[in-house]
Design an enzyme around this catalytic site. Structure first.
Site, short mmCIF file in Angstrom:
data_model
loop_
_atom_site.label_atom_id
_atom_site.label_comp_id
_atom_site.label_asym_id
_atom_site.label_seq_id
_atom_site.Cartn_x
_atom_site.Cartn_y
_atom_site.Cartn_z
N SER A 112 -2.85 4.26 -6.41
CA SER A 112 -2.80 5.72 -6.50
C SER A 112 -1.54 6.16 -7.21
O SER A 112 -0.53 5.45 -7.23
CB SER A 112 -2.81 6.32 -5.10
OG SER A 112 -1.58 6.07 -4.43
N ASP A 113 -1.60 7.35 -7.79
CA ASP A 113 -0.35 8.00 -8.17
C ASP A 113 0.33 8.44 -6.88
O ASP A 113 -0.27 8.49 -5.81
CB ASP A 113 -0.62 9.20 -9.08
CG ASP A 113 0.57 9.53 -9.97
OD1 ASP A 113 1.70 9.12 -9.64
OD2 ASP A 113 0.38 10.21 -10.99
N TRP A 114 1.61 8.74 -6.99
CA TRP A 114 2.43 9.01 -5.82
C TRP A 114 2.11 10.41 -5.26
O TRP A 114 2.44 11.42 -5.87
CB TRP A 114 3.90 8.90 -6.20
CG TRP A 114 4.47 7.51 -6.14
CD1 TRP A 114 5.59 7.12 -5.48
CD2 TRP A 114 3.97 6.31 -6.77
NE1 TRP A 114 5.82 5.77 -5.65
CE2 TRP A 114 4.84 5.24 -6.43
CE3 TRP A 114 2.87 6.01 -7.56
CZ2 TRP A 114 4.64 3.93 -6.86
CZ3 TRP A 114 2.66 4.70 -7.99
CH2 TRP A 114 3.55 3.69 -7.64
N GLY A 115 1.44 10.44 -4.12
CA GLY A 115 1.01 11.70 -3.54
C GLY A 115 -0.41 12.08 -3.89
O GLY A 115 -0.82 13.23 -3.68
N ALA A 116 -1.20 11.13 -4.40
CA ALA A 116 -2.55 11.44 -4.87
C ALA A 116 -3.65 10.98 -3.92
O ALA A 116 -4.83 11.07 -4.28
CB ALA A 116 -2.78 10.80 -6.24
#
Length: 758
Positions: A282-286
């Site tokens: 994942s992207d960070w916070g996704a």
């Protein structure tokens, strides 16, 4: 030898299926074709990854899919350093700890979280794309990978391949432009270069993530066929060429589902149709869920501290106990991570445990080469450039050109060798917490003085247009440096140069007709002064040796050869979305929050749909289809010499081939990047598509035969119902051009009907 068109489709299905299953080498990365790799290496990596995953305990498997964000982590193992990510390994099995760094343009160190740690800063990815030189993209990636390895990182969050759909995108400078072939080839070669160091590179952000405004809440909507023919095709080409160990999913929704829990994108397209064996991080916070995300294809939660919950922590325990996530799926998640670790060579060649020495001088030369090959000469009226070294007086104006060159902001920010002579904190905005307006210490003024040591060269900061005009009137020549800063997390709200720079350029042009404008921007800008300025050089964000590169081009030590990887609109009205989607909603939400509205109410107000009605007709495809004339077209760029094209030949076949001759008809050596376009596709009238390019370097009078193999997907429509590519039978107009819309040479390519693996 001419191949019969009736044989074209007899081997396409097998050829494409082989390329999908086995990956693709970049033996000749300048055209659209990709050569398959043997299956032995792939099968060996799968077997080794499966064996390791089977030996891990359930607790070890859960830990390996759950990453930390070190700056906010409360658990800090001894080997955790401030960086983007950390995932503890399994020492007893030789499974490495994953130490992750942002690395689009160099090993990042935003706001100097690692004090004193510098790295080589490449120019913007747009400059790499503008070089039309896949080998240079490979060498740039190899350089970044070597520095990352020496700094003990083994996973680089690199390989940005999102297409430029709008001219105001904040992160446009990190990507490779608007065309799927060019973007896929250049990103793939950069990834391949990174991984040549036996470390992992990602490709990102999967998918349809062209804007920063409301990037965590926007719902990107597009027709499935159009998505396959544009953004997804760019990713597919990049994955085939680069074979990245990991794919990073994006923040946004795509057609109603979050990208990181999007079954269509992750399971159906990436893993099933493309046969991708690596892992989706994942992207960070996704991340938004546990069960849905995992079953839709997400393999690892990154930067857990930035998500709303530890979705791959205790909630995963509960899901495994309840049977809503199977133990087999958890094993598969680990096997995919380990495939990335094994296939890149990291498993057998671990990164050092302590930092190693780095040849920064050699790496700086790579950065300078990118800046020189990627800068685009947009105008040179009266051959004002190159400048004579005997010029008597020059005034250099604006954009802190006395001390450095501008860089883009956000997670890609490199703390470059030499430091940051200018660094301006942000007082507000989405990027304020992790971005600063930063200049690299490469002074164009100093470099210009070295090129013209006998000239009287002065500097004016440009804040006062009247004072700049006075200085320009007294000089033989004026060079105005103009800039526009872009950053992750924010889009620019206008294409105009900020801080009154258009007025500055107008004032200087009125005082001295011999004025050169050098643009340091992360994308296209409007140029209301263009008719009054004889010479314009687009330098992008030129990296830590940008000053030297710009001076070399201005004085002819380097012949400019860059070509635009995106269209420059003549006005904001030409953009497919003249204003930033969601910008007004975001500002209204900010006002509501200031008035005391709850976070939930504000968040719901930010759920904005963005319709990409242009579909696959991104950039120049749309301009040409609708007969709109931009300020500067895709592929455009001038040189200090001239080239001619001739003797076009067409060979149909499984991979159609076109060939022609390029001749330098000027008086100095130079490089050219001829481009091949085909009018293709049946849906919505088809479109003009780049199908190949080749950078050639020629001495005066020299010629070279250029051959380009065409990837048949670039001629096809994607058939959603059949889930394959359909090439219609018929004649396809081919043009050899200097830029999109040019017609230097033309012919027809005959194709038989056929279908290709998705």
């Amino acid at each position: 030898m001419k191949r019969p068109p009736s044989a074209v489709m007899t081997v396409l299905l097998a050829a494409r299926a082989g390329a999908t299953a086995e990956g693709a080498a970049a033996q000749d990365p300048s055209d659209a074709s990709v050569a398959t790799r043997g299956p032995e290496r792939q099968n060996s990596a799968e077997r080794q990854a499966a064996a390791l995953a089977s030996r891990m305990t359930p607790a070890e498997r859960q830990a390996y899919v759950f990453g930390y964000f070190p700056p906010m982590s409360k658990d800090r193992p001894a080997d955790m350093i401030p960086s983007a990510g950390y995932v503890p390994g399994v020492p007893r099995l030789g499974v490495p700890t994953l130490r992750e760094s942002d690395a689009s343009l160099g090993v990042a160190n935003q706001i100097e979280q690692r004090k004193g740690d510098v790295a080589t800063a490449l120019p913007a990815s747009l400059a790499i794309a503008a070089s039309f030189d896949p080998d240079l993209a490979y060498r740039g990636g190899a350089m970044i990978g070597a520095e990352a390895r020496a700094k003990t990182f083994n996973v680089l969050l690199a390989g940005g391949v999102n297409l430029t759909r709008d001219p105001w995108g904040g992160r446009t400078f990190e990507y490779f432009g608007e065309d799927p072939l060019l973007s896929g080839v250049m990103a793939g070669e950069s990834i391949r270069g990174v991984q040549s160091n036996h470390i992992v590179s990602t490709v990102k952000h999967f998918a349809l993530n062209p804007q920063e405004t409301l990037r965590t809440t926007v719902n990107a909507r597009i027709d499935q066929a159009a998505l396959r023919e544009s953004d997804l095709l760019a990713f597919e080409i990049a994955i085939e060429r680069g074979r990245p160990g990991s794919v990073m999913c994006s923040y946004n929704k795509v057609n109603g589902d979050w990208a990181c829990e999007n079954d269509v994108l992750l399971n159906q397209v990436l893993k099933r149709d493309w046969g991708y064996k690596g892992w989706v991080m994942s992207d960070w916070g996704a991340v938004h869920s546990t069960v849905k995300a995992i079953n839709a294809g997400l393999d690892q939660q990154s930067g857990r501290e930035l998500d709303k919950g530890p979705f791959f922590g205790k909630p995963l325990d509960d899901a495994l106990a309840a049977g809503t996530v199977s133990s087999a799926r958890l094993t598969d998640m680990n096997q995919r991570i380990l495939w990335g670790v094994v296939s890149t060579g990291l498993i057998n060649d671990p990164v050092p445990t302590a930092p190693q020495s780095i040849d920064y001088d050699a790496h700086a030369r790579v950065a300078q080469e990118v800046a020189e090959k990627g800068s685009v000469l947009l105008k040179n009226e009266g051959n004002l450039l190159p400048l004579a070294r005997t010029v008597k007086s020059i005034v250099v104006i604006g954009s802190h050109a006395d001390v450095g060159v501008l860089s883009g902001g956000g997670s890609s920010q490199v703390r470059s060798v030499g430091g940051a002579p200018v660094e301006i904190p942000l007082k507000e905005g989405a990027a304020a917490s992790f971005a600063r307006v930063t200049w690299h210490a490469s002074s164009p003024l100093a470099a210009i003085r070295r090129m013209a040591p006998n000239a009287a060269i002065s500097f004016v900061d440009g804040t006062d247009p009247a004072a700049a005009a006075v200085a320009a009137r007294k000089a033989d020549l004026a060079i105005v440096f103009a800039s526009q800063w872009r950053t992750e997390a924010q889009d620019v709200e206008t294409m105009s140069l900020p801080d009154g720079q258009d007025a500055l350029i107008g004032a200087v042009a009125g005082a001295n007709r011999r004025t050169v404008v050098v643009l340091e921007t992360g994308g296209p800008v409007l140029m209301p002064w263009l008719a009054r300025i004889p010479a314009v050089l687009q330098a992008w964000y030129p990296g830590q040796r940008g000053g030297e590169a710009i001076a070399n081009i201005l004085f002819g030590a380097t012949n400019p050869s860059g070509r635009l990887p995106m269209t420059f609109p003549a006005s904001e009205a030409q953009a497919p979305r003249p204003v930033v989607p969601g910008l007004s909603a975001m500002k209204e939400a900010d006002r509501a929050q200031q008035k005391g509205s709850t976070y939930g109410m504000v968040e719901r107000s930010l759920l904005v749909d963005v319709d990409y009605a242009e579909g696959a007709d991104v950039g120049y495809r749309s301009y040409l289809k609708h007969g709109v004339r931009p300020l500067f077209p895709f592929g455009y760029g001038l040189s200090y010499t001239r080239f001619s094209y001739g003797d076009l030949r067409i060979e149909p076949g499984a991979t159609p081939r076109i060939s022609f001759t390029v001749t330098n008809i000027g008086k100095v050596a130079g490089a050219d990047s001829p481009q091949a376009y085909v009018q293709a596709g049946q849906r919505n009238g088809g479109s003009t598509r780049l199908v190949g390019f080749k950078r050639v370097v020629l001495a005066p009078g020299e010629n070279q035969r250029v051959s380009i193999d065409i990837d048949p997907r670039l001629l096809a429509d994607f058939d959603v119902k059949a889930n394959d590519w359909h090439v219609a039978a018929g004649n396809y107009p081919v043009t050899i051009a200097r830029f999109a819309g040019d017609r230097a040479l033309s012919a027809n390519l005959e194709m038989a009907e056929g279908r290709l693996h998705p």
